[in-house]
Design a protein around this motif. Sequence first.
Motif, short mmCIF file in Angstrom:
data_model
loop_
_atom_site.label_atom_id
_atom_site.label_comp_id
_atom_site.label_asym_id
_atom_site.label_seq_id
_atom_site.Cartn_x
_atom_site.Cartn_y
_atom_site.Cartn_z
N HIS A 1 -1.95 -2.33 1.45
CA HIS A 1 -2.97 -3.45 1.57
C HIS A 1 -4.55 -3.48 0.67
N CYS A 2 -4.18 -1.91 -0.15
CA CYS A 2 -4.75 -1.16 -0.72
C CYS A 2 -4.83 -1.47 -2.40
N GLY A 3 -4.28 -2.23 -2.45
CA GLY A 3 -3.89 -2.72 -3.56
C GLY A 3 -3.55 -2.24 -4.79
N HIS B 1 2.96 -9.79 -8.62
CA HIS B 1 2.50 -10.40 -7.01
C HIS B 1 3.47 -9.15 -5.90
N LYS C 1 4.81 5.12 -7.48
CA LYS C 1 3.92 4.19 -7.86
C LYS C 1 3.09 5.63 -7.23
N LYS D 1 5.27 -1.96 0.22
CA LYS D 1 6.03 -3.00 1.01
C LYS D 1 7.04 -3.71 1.22
N CYS E 1 -9.30 -3.73 -2.44
CA CYS E 1 -8.80 -2.42 -3.02
C CYS E 1 -9.76 -1.15 -2.63
N PHE E 2 -8.90 -0.24 -1.71
CA PHE E 2 -9.75 1.05 -1.66
C PHE E 2 -8.78 1.99 -1.64
N ASN F 1 1.00 -2.57 -6.91
CA ASN F 1 1.23 -4.17 -7.75
C ASN F 1 2.11 -4.02 -8.59
N VAL G 1 0.95 0.02 3.04
CA VAL G 1 1.58 -1.03 4.00
C VAL G 1 1.11 -2.34 2.89
N CYS H 1 -2.59 3.32 0.77
CA CYS H 1 -2.59 3.19 1.74
C CYS H 1 -1.03 2.88 2.63
N GLU I 1 -0.30 8.46 -11.87
CA GLU I 1 0.80 9.10 -10.77
C GLU I 1 0.80 10.72 -11.27
N TYR J 1 -7.17 4.82 -10.45
CA TYR J 1 -6.91 4.36 -9.75
C TYR J 1 -4.87 4.39 -10.15
N TYR K 1 3.98 -5.77 -3.58
CA TYR K 1 3.88 -4.08 -3.69
C TYR K 1 5.17 -3.72 -3.11
#
Lengths: 338, 281
Positions: free
Chosen positions: B251-253, B259, B243, B264, A244-245, B256, B249, B247, A271, A268, B261
Amino acid sequence: MQAKWISKKELKKLLTAWTKHYLVYAPIDNDHELAFQMVKEPARIVVDGYSNTRYPAKSLFLPQSEVLMKYDGILHSVENTEKEKILFGIRPCDAHAMQLLEHALVDVENPDLYWKQKRESAIVISKACIAPEETCFCTAVGGSPFNTADSDVLLVEMGEDYCVYVLTEKGISLCKELPDAEDTQLQAVKKLTKKVVGRMPVLLPKQELHNALMASFETEFWKDVSQSCLGCGVCTFLCPSCFCFDIVDETVRKERVRNWDTCMFRTYSLEASGHNPRPTKVERTRQRIMHKFAYWVDLIDEIGCTGCGRCVKYCPVNIDIREIAEKALHREFEGMKK
Amino acid sequence: MKNCYEPFPMHIERIVIETTDTTLKSFELTFDREADRKDFFVKYNPGQFCQLSIFGKGEAPIGIASAAWEGDFVRFTVQKLGKFTSAIHAMHVGDPIGMRGPLGNGFPLDKWKGMNILVIGGGCAFSTLYAMTKHILHPSHRADYAEITALYGTRNSGLCLYKPVIEEWHNRNDIVVHQAIDVPEDNWKYHIGFVPAVLEEMAPKPDNTVAVLCGPPVMTKFTLPILTKLAFPPERIYTSLEKRMKCGVGHCGRCNIGHKYVCKDGPVFTLKELQELPNEI
């Protein structure tokens, strides 16, 4: 796969030779903390006698902080300047994690080019663990101390020598000068493998664990297992498969940067409206464990933990992911309904 | 190969203050580069969103509020709420801005052909529903669908978005529009009450109908049971989720649910899909 043989003395010479032609990254001792660094003096490489580095090898491909773009009125991607490099001494658990990260970051439509370019320019020489630590559990999650996944070469320490498994074309180009291992030597490696693996924990039933975790989702179980969590995030920062980034703008440097982020922090998932789907450490701990042992299984039918044990070893309050998995498997959450 | 994190340059062409309290503005953006414009319109499907980008303020995911046929621009209706949205609210016509997208799946408009469509919107979440309804009402698409009914609720009449166009919809014969406000006002001709209650009163028939729902979480929470009570099956109830995203797309986590996102695999999900995921909205 080819099996070659080299003495410890010869390997040191070979490492020195490689540093003349490649950038070599290897574990270097920095005040008692091992870290993967670019090798300037080959003599400082720590080859044997350690279990793993504190920071996982992912930091070479997904750095803790990385400039993505520069700003001069509009944002421009930074140029790809990756040179071919050798990553030496990575453990099989960290190599396995790179396969998971590849899945998370590189899809057909939107590949993460920063990761992809770094990963493709690397030759990975991993080193089997002949003395796994107490916190190691790769065998429980589908790995092995001798796992060859995502490596080009795997070294196995055999007394004063190494057995060298050459796994890919990239590996062949590096090791073609080495003599083949003899049958008696290979038999000794097999015997050692059996002995080391035999002492490791048994494989977790991944689907059963997945189903148990899904059933536990709305129970008090998570309150129980997260009780002592401080929310420091070390478990995720040091995890080789956490990816995660966050993306932030550094206005003084005029750069858009990505930094490691963690699901263990409140902001993280917070919202703009003030709503937070994971408002407390209970939901955040649940997310960390469920992601590894349930959501990855949904996605690719594999557990997303490689059993390196860093989250167990470095947690300041001794939260143990193995224990949580075991408790879930034994359905301790039943009778803990909200 | 394209860097999926790099925004492309756009300019603000037009700004419309949508609500009397001025917390909602629409921004119509045009493309600086022809290649970006082409690429965008090849991919765009109503229900998708973009990451808008202002250097120094970061990025924010905002739903697309325009239909492709409206012109060579992309509309975003933005509520002034945090750092990024306050910054965009302070911008002017002619200012540069970055954009990435379109992102996400959008509404499955092809799948809905031949069906009745019940559009249910609340507050500022009406933006992507507006884009979708505009798309459907275009003469070249309208015949693909049966009856179109829209229910749009806002706290008061001043907070209604896209007022001139919605006014025009009331006079059309190819869409039935129900508008609702929470408390009575002078000269208000339409419903008074919350969206779930008005919906129950309307009692739309579920036969051959999809219900598409976008609103604040509290509206969604109370409207879903009404749809179920009206016998809409979960696979024909659609909603679009929000949410925190970075990113866009996958990737950034952070976005979710189980499982999936939201960026995406969503933002549009059926109720059936959501019922199969962990309850963590």
